[in-house]
Scaffold this active site. Structure first.
Site, PDB file in Angstrom:
ATOM      1  N   ARG A 178       0.841  -1.191   0.000  1.00 17.16           N
ATOM      2  CA  ARG A 178       0.000   0.000   0.000  1.00 17.16           C
ATOM      3  C   ARG A 178       0.879   1.246   0.000  1.00 17.16           C
ATOM      4  O   ARG A 178       1.081   1.903   1.029  1.00 17.16           O
ATOM      5  CB  ARG A 178      -0.967  -0.041   1.180  1.00 17.16           C
ATOM      6  CG  ARG A 178      -2.049  -1.085   0.948  1.00 17.16           C
ATOM      7  CD  ARG A 178      -3.220  -0.969   1.875  1.00 17.16           C
ATOM      8  NE  ARG A 178      -4.378  -1.624   1.297  1.00 17.16           N
ATOM      9  CZ  ARG A 178      -5.545  -1.744   1.910  1.00 17.16           C
ATOM     10  NH1 ARG A 178      -5.711  -1.233   3.108  1.00 17.16           N
ATOM     11  NH2 ARG A 178      -6.553  -2.352   1.316  1.00 17.16           N
ATOM     12  N   GLN A 237      -1.339   2.350  -5.818  1.00 23.30           N
ATOM     13  CA  GLN A 237      -2.757   2.494  -5.485  1.00 23.30           C
ATOM     14  C   GLN A 237      -3.663   2.006  -6.612  1.00 23.30           C
ATOM     15  O   GLN A 237      -4.693   1.377  -6.358  1.00 23.30           O
ATOM     16  CB  GLN A 237      -3.075   3.957  -5.156  1.00 23.30           C
ATOM     17  CG  GLN A 237      -2.568   4.386  -3.792  1.00 23.30           C
ATOM     18  CD  GLN A 237      -2.889   5.836  -3.485  1.00 23.30           C
ATOM     19  OE1 GLN A 237      -3.206   6.626  -4.378  1.00 23.30           O
ATOM     20  NE2 GLN A 237      -2.796   6.212  -2.221  1.00 23.30           N
ATOM     21  N   ASP A 293      -4.244  -1.888  -6.642  1.00 21.06           N
ATOM     22  CA  ASP A 293      -4.664  -2.501  -5.382  1.00 21.06           C
ATOM     23  C   ASP A 293      -6.055  -3.127  -5.491  1.00 21.06           C
ATOM     24  O   ASP A 293      -7.073  -2.431  -5.399  1.00 21.06           O
ATOM     25  CB  ASP A 293      -4.635  -1.427  -4.292  1.00 21.06           C
ATOM     26  CG  ASP A 293      -4.907  -1.974  -2.903  1.00 21.06           C
ATOM     27  OD1 ASP A 293      -5.239  -3.170  -2.789  1.00 21.06           O
ATOM     28  OD2 ASP A 293      -4.798  -1.197  -1.939  1.00 21.06           O
ATOM     29  N   SER A 345      -8.436  -2.686  -2.312  1.00 23.80           N
ATOM     30  CA  SER A 345      -9.128  -1.407  -2.186  1.00 23.80           C
ATOM     31  C   SER A 345     -10.302  -1.311  -3.153  1.00 23.80           C
ATOM     32  O   SER A 345     -11.405  -0.910  -2.772  1.00 23.80           O
ATOM     33  CB  SER A 345      -8.152  -0.248  -2.425  1.00 23.80           C
ATOM     34  OG  SER A 345      -7.214  -0.157  -1.376  1.00 23.80           O
ATOM     35  N   TYR A 397      -3.009  -1.389   7.588  1.00 29.29           N
ATOM     36  CA  TYR A 397      -4.003  -2.215   8.264  1.00 29.29           C
ATOM     37  C   TYR A 397      -3.910  -2.022   9.770  1.00 29.29           C
ATOM     38  O   TYR A 397      -2.878  -1.638  10.310  1.00 29.29           O
ATOM     39  CB  TYR A 397      -3.780  -3.703   7.959  1.00 29.29           C
ATOM     40  CG  TYR A 397      -4.013  -4.085   6.527  1.00 29.29           C
ATOM     41  CD1 TYR A 397      -5.290  -4.378   6.071  1.00 29.29           C
ATOM     42  CD2 TYR A 397      -2.952  -4.161   5.629  1.00 29.29           C
ATOM     43  CE1 TYR A 397      -5.504  -4.740   4.756  1.00 29.29           C
ATOM     44  CE2 TYR A 397      -3.157  -4.524   4.311  1.00 29.29           C
ATOM     45  CZ  TYR A 397      -4.440  -4.816   3.885  1.00 29.29           C
ATOM     46  OH  TYR A 397      -4.652  -5.172   2.584  1.00 29.29           O
TER      47      TYR A 397
END
Length: 373
Positions: free
Chosen positions: A121, A126, A129, A132, A229
């Site tokens: 991350r 991004q 991902d 996400s 996380y």
């Protein structure tokens, strides 16, 4: 460079790892794309639409033959990969912790398995991902699932016959899914509150117009855990959080839980006693049910009732929005491969930071530190 797109075989999986949009982009990079017959059917994408984008259509054996890169949503059964050439890449959501035996089988096949959920991350990753993009949709769908099970309306309504109070929605876990759940519940007119162990999320909750519910007298995580996380909390914090939640949850109509810890069972957030404190007709949606569940009594794949409260435990929630979920997942894969595509070589070449993070197998061995350490 041949890219193979597999049809998903897991029960209930409706997504596909490439769309005509991304096929066209791969072809423009100079790749040949082969799509397994019927791969896009459950996402309302026809074989003809893939052919129009420049792909060839064939059986699994035909698309795997001489493929350099194999794309999937979930990791395919190794037994169905007969004929895959050694050294080929397999890029998909591989569930490395939950399907370790399958990872070992990929190593035995001599392929390079790339777990897209291990994508670091970091800013430049991004757009690659999958967690996400899929969690965003799951958070949205969780609110709709709650609304469909809830026997009342979400917004406050003032009518000639009297006023209907707004539903009270409590979101536990403010990651990507939680933030989208907050935003969606707010759009539907609910009174929304939310909690998380990461103190940095308080501002995010407030920015969406929701009320933050936080343990104030015991320190949580000041910022983010590893990779963005949450991590396991102290017993002191857990006790304080349980006390806070117990007093708050009894007043809620809908609770949505989203808390996950990579590589470990989902943390238990709601006990049977707390469920019993809610009024009959309330609804809980457990988005972590496939990882063991945040809610005591939640059952994966079922809607169960405890103490008059419905507990929703749908599997693979993002797959129930197959078209949009496929579009986003496919773009994640394209963004990943195209970012490393070297024109002169005619193929992608991974760097160490991302390559080492997502590579599970290479040269017949399991090589990822998160699995070998």
């Amino acid at each position: 460079m041949k890219i193979a797109v597999l049809k998903e075989t897991a029960a209930g999986e409706r997504r596909v790892s490439a769309t005509p949009e991304t096929v066209k982009k791969f072809v423009s990079l100079g790749a040949a794309v082969a799509v397994e017959l019927g791969a896009g059917d459950t996402g309302f994408l026809s074989d003809a639409s893939y052919e129009a984008a420049g792909a060839t259509i064939g059986s699994r054996a035909e698309v795997l033959a001489d493929a350099d890169i194999v794309l999937g949503v979930q990791g395919p059964d190794p037994a169905t990969l007969a004929g895959i050439k050694p050294g080929a890449w397999l890029a998909a959501g591989l569930n490395p912790f939950g399907e370790r035996a399958r990872v070992d089988a990929y190593a035995a096949l001599g392929i390079e398995a790339l777990a897209m959920e291990f994508m670091p991350r970091i800013t430049r990753a991004q757009s690659m991902d999958i967690l996400s993009s899929q969690s965003n949709l799951a958070g949205y769908k969780a609110v709709l699932d709650a609304a469909s099970e809830y026997g009342r309306v979400f917004p406050m309504m003032m009518t000639a016959a009297g006023t209907v109070s707004a539903a009270k929605v409590f979101v536990m876990g403010v990651g990507v899914a939680g933030l989208q759940a907050i935003a969606t519940a707010r759009r539907l007119g609910a009174q929304v509150s939310a909690t998380d162990v990461r103190s940095a999320t308080k501002e995010q909750i407030q920015s969406l117009g929701a009320k933050p519910i936080f343990v104030e007298n015991v320190a949580g995580i000041e910022g983010e855990g590893s990779g963005g996380y949450a991590t396991e909390m102290s017993d002191e914090y857990k006790a304080a959080q349980a006390e806070l939640v117990s007093s708050h949850i009894a007043k809620q109509d809908i609770v949505i839980t989203t808390a996950l810890i990579p590589g470990r069972p989902a943390p238990r957030l709601i006990s049977d006693a707390q469920i019993a404190s809610m009024r009959p007709g309330s609804v809980i949606v457990d988005l972590a049910v496939e990882a063991g569940g945040n809610v005591e009594g939640a059952v994966a794949g079922e809607v169960v009732e405890k103490h008059g409260v419905k507990i929703v435990g749908h599997r693979n929630v993002s797959s129930r929005l197959a078209s949009d979920a496929s579009a986003l997942f496919a773009r994640n894969l394209y963004n990943f491969l195209s970012a490393f595509w070297e024109k002169e070589a005619g193929k992608p070449v991974l760097d160490e930071e991302i390559g080492n993070a997502i590579r599970l197998t290479q040269g017949g061995k399991v090589v990822n530190d998160r699995l070998t350490g």
